[in-house]
Design a protein around this motif. Structure first.
Motif, PDB file in Angstrom:
ATOM      1  N   UNK A 147       5.893  52.101  37.345  1.00 24.81           N
ATOM      2  CA  UNK A 147       6.817  52.316  36.221  1.00 24.81           C
ATOM      3  C   UNK A 147       6.846  53.791  35.831  1.00 24.81           C
ATOM      4  N   UNK A 148       5.681  54.424  35.748  1.00 28.70           N
ATOM      5  CA  UNK A 148       5.641  55.850  35.412  1.00 28.70           C
ATOM      6  C   UNK A 148       6.449  56.648  36.437  1.00 28.70           C
ATOM      7  N   UNK A 149       6.278  56.318  37.702  1.00 30.33           N
ATOM      8  CA  UNK A 149       7.037  57.009  38.744  1.00 30.33           C
ATOM      9  C   UNK A 149       8.532  56.814  38.581  1.00 30.33           C
ATOM     10  N   UNK A 150       8.954  55.590  38.306  1.00 30.60           N
ATOM     11  CA  UNK A 150      10.379  55.309  38.141  1.00 30.60           C
ATOM     12  C   UNK A 150      10.948  55.993  36.906  1.00 30.60           C
ATOM     13  N   UNK A 151      10.185  56.012  35.828  1.00 28.73           N
ATOM     14  CA  UNK A 151      10.655  56.672  34.603  1.00 28.73           C
ATOM     15  C   UNK A 151      10.831  58.167  34.858  1.00 28.73           C
ATOM     16  N   UNK A 152       9.858  58.781  35.523  1.00 31.61           N
ATOM     17  CA  UNK A 152       9.902  60.229  35.746  1.00 31.61           C
ATOM     18  C   UNK A 152      10.963  60.639  36.775  1.00 31.61           C
ATOM     19  N   UNK A 153      11.102  59.854  37.837  1.00 30.51           N
ATOM     20  CA  UNK A 153      11.969  60.287  38.934  1.00 30.51           C
ATOM     21  C   UNK A 153      13.372  59.698  38.909  1.00 30.51           C
ATOM     22  N   UNK A 154      13.565  58.627  38.161  1.00 28.23           N
ATOM     23  CA  UNK A 154      14.876  57.969  38.149  1.00 28.23           C
ATOM     24  C   UNK A 154      15.470  57.907  36.752  1.00 28.23           C
ATOM     25  N   UNK A 155      14.757  57.294  35.825  1.00 29.40           N
ATOM     26  CA  UNK A 155      15.353  57.031  34.514  1.00 29.40           C
ATOM     27  C   UNK A 155      15.587  58.310  33.708  1.00 29.40           C
ATOM     28  N   UNK A 156      14.569  59.138  33.559  1.00 28.85           N
ATOM     29  CA  UNK A 156      14.749  60.367  32.775  1.00 28.85           C
ATOM     30  C   UNK A 156      15.809  61.278  33.396  1.00 28.85           C
ATOM     31  N   UNK A 157      15.740  61.555  34.695  1.00 31.14           N
ATOM     32  CA  UNK A 157      16.746  62.460  35.269  1.00 31.14           C
ATOM     33  C   UNK A 157      18.190  61.943  35.163  1.00 31.14           C
ATOM     34  N   UNK A 158      18.372  60.627  35.141  1.00 30.95           N
ATOM     35  CA  UNK A 158      19.725  60.072  35.120  1.00 30.95           C
ATOM     36  C   UNK A 158      20.244  59.782  33.717  1.00 30.95           C
ATOM     37  N   UNK A 159      19.374  59.887  32.704  1.00 32.37           N
ATOM     38  CA  UNK A 159      19.793  59.596  31.339  1.00 32.37           C
ATOM     39  C   UNK A 159      20.676  60.718  30.808  1.00 32.37           C
TER      40      UNK A 159
END
Length: 176
Positions: A133-145
């Motif tokens: 989850x930390x990886x997905x938040x850092x690499x996908x969710x935050x950059x795409x928000x």
């Protein structure tokens, strides 16, 4: 037993990262889709914690589960309040569905275990799940928000999620 830890970690990583990698190569997630992923990921961890409270008699597991339930419910409340304030309705998407499918499979595995075997599997799952989850938040969710408030909320929970990862790894190490 070490094989089951590796299997669980690989399963969690595949559940979270394969759909994310496919989505990354396609269209980025919209803010309503990101909100859905965030709420779903947190609710899944609440669900795992509730199962641990039902099945485990281990004081460390129970304390950890209570922390997960409390912390992740708090994050859900923050995300829900933000979505309401922004008039955003979370939108289900492939990543959300992948998380839910992973939860179904993991719950089936965890429910089949009892005693120390359950405690070990739960702790190992929590370590792998939080790391993914930390990886997905850092690499996908935050950059795409796109929305600054949503991005800020995601950024603000990363340290807590990293702390959960550390706690879960420490807990899992007790069951080697």
């Amino acid at each position: 037993m070490r094989k089951s830890m590796n299997w669980l970690a690989v399963t969690v990583a595949l559940i979270l990262f394969v759909p994310a990698a496919k989505a990354q190569s396609q269209n980025p997630l919209s803010d309503p889709e990101i909100a859905s992923v965030a709420v779903t990921a947190n609710q899944i961890d609440v669900d795992y914690g509730q199962l641990a409270l039902k099945k485990s008699h281990n004081a460390d597991i129970r304390k950890f589960a209570e922390t997960m339930i409390s912390d992740h419910k708090n994050i859900i409340q923050q995300a829900t309040a933000l979505a309401q304030r922004l008039h955003v309705t979370p939108k289900t998407n492939a990543m959300t569905q992948s998380l839910l499918n992973g939860e179904t499979a993991t719950m089936k595995t965890l429910k089949a275990k009892s005693g120390t075997a359950f405690d070990k599997a739960y702790a190992q799952n929590e370590a792998a799940y939080h790391e993914a989850v930390v990886g997905a938040v850092k690499t996908k969710l935050i950059p795409e928000t796109q929305n600054a408030d949503l991005k800020g909320l995601l950024q603000s929970v990363v340290p807590l999620l990293e702390h959960h990862t550390m706690m879960a790894k420490e807990l899992a190490s007790k069951f080697k």
